[in-house]
Design an enzyme around this catalytic site. Structure first.
Site, PDB file in Angstrom:
ATOM      1  N   ASP A 163       0.860  -1.184   0.000  1.00 36.72           N
ATOM      2  CA  ASP A 163       0.000   0.000   0.000  1.00 36.72           C
ATOM      3  C   ASP A 163       0.902   1.242   0.000  1.00 36.72           C
ATOM      4  O   ASP A 163       1.427   1.634   1.046  1.00 36.72           O
ATOM      5  CB  ASP A 163      -0.919   0.006   1.231  1.00 36.72           C
ATOM      6  CG  ASP A 163      -2.012  -1.071   1.170  1.00 36.72           C
ATOM      7  OD1 ASP A 163      -1.741  -2.157   0.604  1.00 36.72           O
ATOM      8  OD2 ASP A 163      -3.118  -0.833   1.686  1.00 36.72           O
TER       9      ASP A 163
ATOM     10  N   LYS B  79      -6.805   3.441  -3.285  1.00 36.67           N
ATOM     11  CA  LYS B  79      -7.237   3.485  -1.893  1.00 36.67           C
ATOM     12  C   LYS B  79      -7.416   4.944  -1.485  1.00 36.67           C
ATOM     13  O   LYS B  79      -6.633   5.797  -1.893  1.00 36.67           O
ATOM     14  CB  LYS B  79      -6.159   2.772  -1.058  1.00 36.67           C
ATOM     15  CG  LYS B  79      -6.322   2.822   0.446  1.00 36.67           C
ATOM     16  CD  LYS B  79      -5.219   1.971   1.113  1.00 36.67           C
ATOM     17  CE  LYS B  79      -5.125   2.219   2.606  1.00 36.67           C
ATOM     18  NZ  LYS B  79      -4.036   1.464   3.247  1.00 36.67           N
TER      19      LYS B  79
ATOM     20  N   LYS C 235     -10.334   0.537  -2.338  1.00 33.63           N
ATOM     21  CA  LYS C 235     -10.194   0.336  -0.901  1.00 33.63           C
ATOM     22  C   LYS C 235     -10.407   1.639  -0.135  1.00 33.63           C
ATOM     23  O   LYS C 235      -9.550   2.510  -0.153  1.00 33.63           O
ATOM     24  CB  LYS C 235      -8.796  -0.231  -0.574  1.00 33.63           C
ATOM     25  CG  LYS C 235      -8.542  -0.410   0.936  1.00 33.63           C
ATOM     26  CD  LYS C 235      -7.172  -1.034   1.216  1.00 33.63           C
ATOM     27  CE  LYS C 235      -6.838  -0.996   2.701  1.00 33.63           C
ATOM     28  NZ  LYS C 235      -5.509  -1.588   3.004  1.00 33.63           N
TER      29      LYS C 235
END
Length: 318
Positions: free
Chosen positions: A155, A218, A254
């Site tokens: 991430d 995300k 996300k």
């Protein structure tokens, strides 16, 4: 899902003339939030589904190998066994989608999951998380080290400065380098939408991140003052849909930061269903980044099964 994205290239024309209609997006967000997400009798089934989308996360300065161990145990056994039995869902392999930790804790997580005999993926944040304000060289090295330690998802945070100053090609180039440093690992790109200045920038950054080879986009690090909000999500989901129409590639989504209640998680699931359809409701294309959410979901399931709310000691370890 292929994540080499060899064919990804920069099409600045896809973002150059874009203007997001903010009032329309806000109206849509209000509309969705006003709805009751799920009928009572379906609620537990949806909550169990929500569990399987969670990236169970700890990103604290005081993380130690023992709380990483607890996190991994909870990822493997997210809901108490007797509750699952009562719902006839035990032995169905309900786990969270991944665990998410800092790079220095990846080894601990990999070790703990191996000891528990389970293959839940370990995700690591990287690239100078949360601010991204470190040299590109060390940001790339951080990815490589996390992958070496066994993280299969990374991430990353983007460099917000590049968005705020409109340097789209530079942003694309950086994310391409992140993608390359990931090797076989999946790339989840955090936009830190609370720091991008406008919904139009959110759309553009989403598109650039996808063109550069991200597997997921995300919303937030969870460390900004404003995290996952519906208006931002709607813009990101529209970008995902546009990208799919243009390329045939499905990119995951996300939301993260501030998603704490079972009710919130159901609202997110119904948002995905509305905007992208059922085919996005699987862990390959949808995750929820959360640390305390699971405890509330377990509380609601406990209430559903027993008819009473759990005392603190009934549900340890959440």
């Amino acid at each position: 899902q292929s994540h080499s994205n060899a064919g990804s290239e920069l099409h600045l024309s896809w973002i150059s003339k874009v203007q997001v209609n903010q009032p329309a997006v806000l109206r849509r967000a209000e509309q969705i939030q006003a709805r009751r997400p799920v009928k009572k009798e379906w609620q537990v089934a949806w909550l169990l589904k929500a569990v399987t989308f969670i990236d169970l996360t700890t990103l604290s300065g005081d993380d130690t190998s023992s709380n990483i161990q607890r996190l991994c145990y909870k990822a493997k056994y997210p809901i108490r066994e007797d509750l699952l039995k009562a719902l006839n869902m035990h032995g169905k392999g309900i786990t969270t989608a991944a665990v998410c930790v800092y790079p220095a804790r990846v080894c601990d997580a990999v070790r703990a999951l191996k000891a528990a005999g389970c293959d839940i993926p370990v995700a690591s944040v990287a690239t100078g998380f949360p601010a991204g304000q470190t040299h590109l060289k060390t940001r790339l090295e951080e990815i490589r080290l996390a992958v070496e330690d066994g993280a299969t998802e990374i991430d990353v945070v983007i460099n917000r400065t590049l968005v705020l100053t409109g340097q789209w090609e530079a942003l694309y180039d950086e994310i391409r380098q992140f993608r390359k440093a990931c090797g076989e690992a999946h790339l989840k790109t955090i936009l830190a939408t609370g720091e991008l200045g406008s919904l139009t920038n959110v759309y553009k950054a989403s598109m650039i991140a996808m063109m550069a080879g991200s597997d997921f986009i995300k919303t937030s690090t969870g460390k900004e003052t404003v995290n996952a909000t519906f208006p931002v999500a709607i813009v990101m989901l529209r970008a995902i849909r546009d990208f799919f129409w243009k390329t045939g590639n499905k990119i995951g989504f996300k939301p993260a930061g501030g998603i704490r209640s079972a009710k919130d998680s159901l609202a997110w699931l119904s948002l995905i269903k509305e905007e992208l359809g059922d085919e996005w409701l699987k862990p390959e294309l949808f995750r929820i980044g959360a640390s305390t959410l699971l405890a509330d979901i377990e509380r609601q399931i406990y209430h559903h099964v027993t008819g009473r709310y759990a005392a603190y000691h009934d549900l340890p370890m959440s």
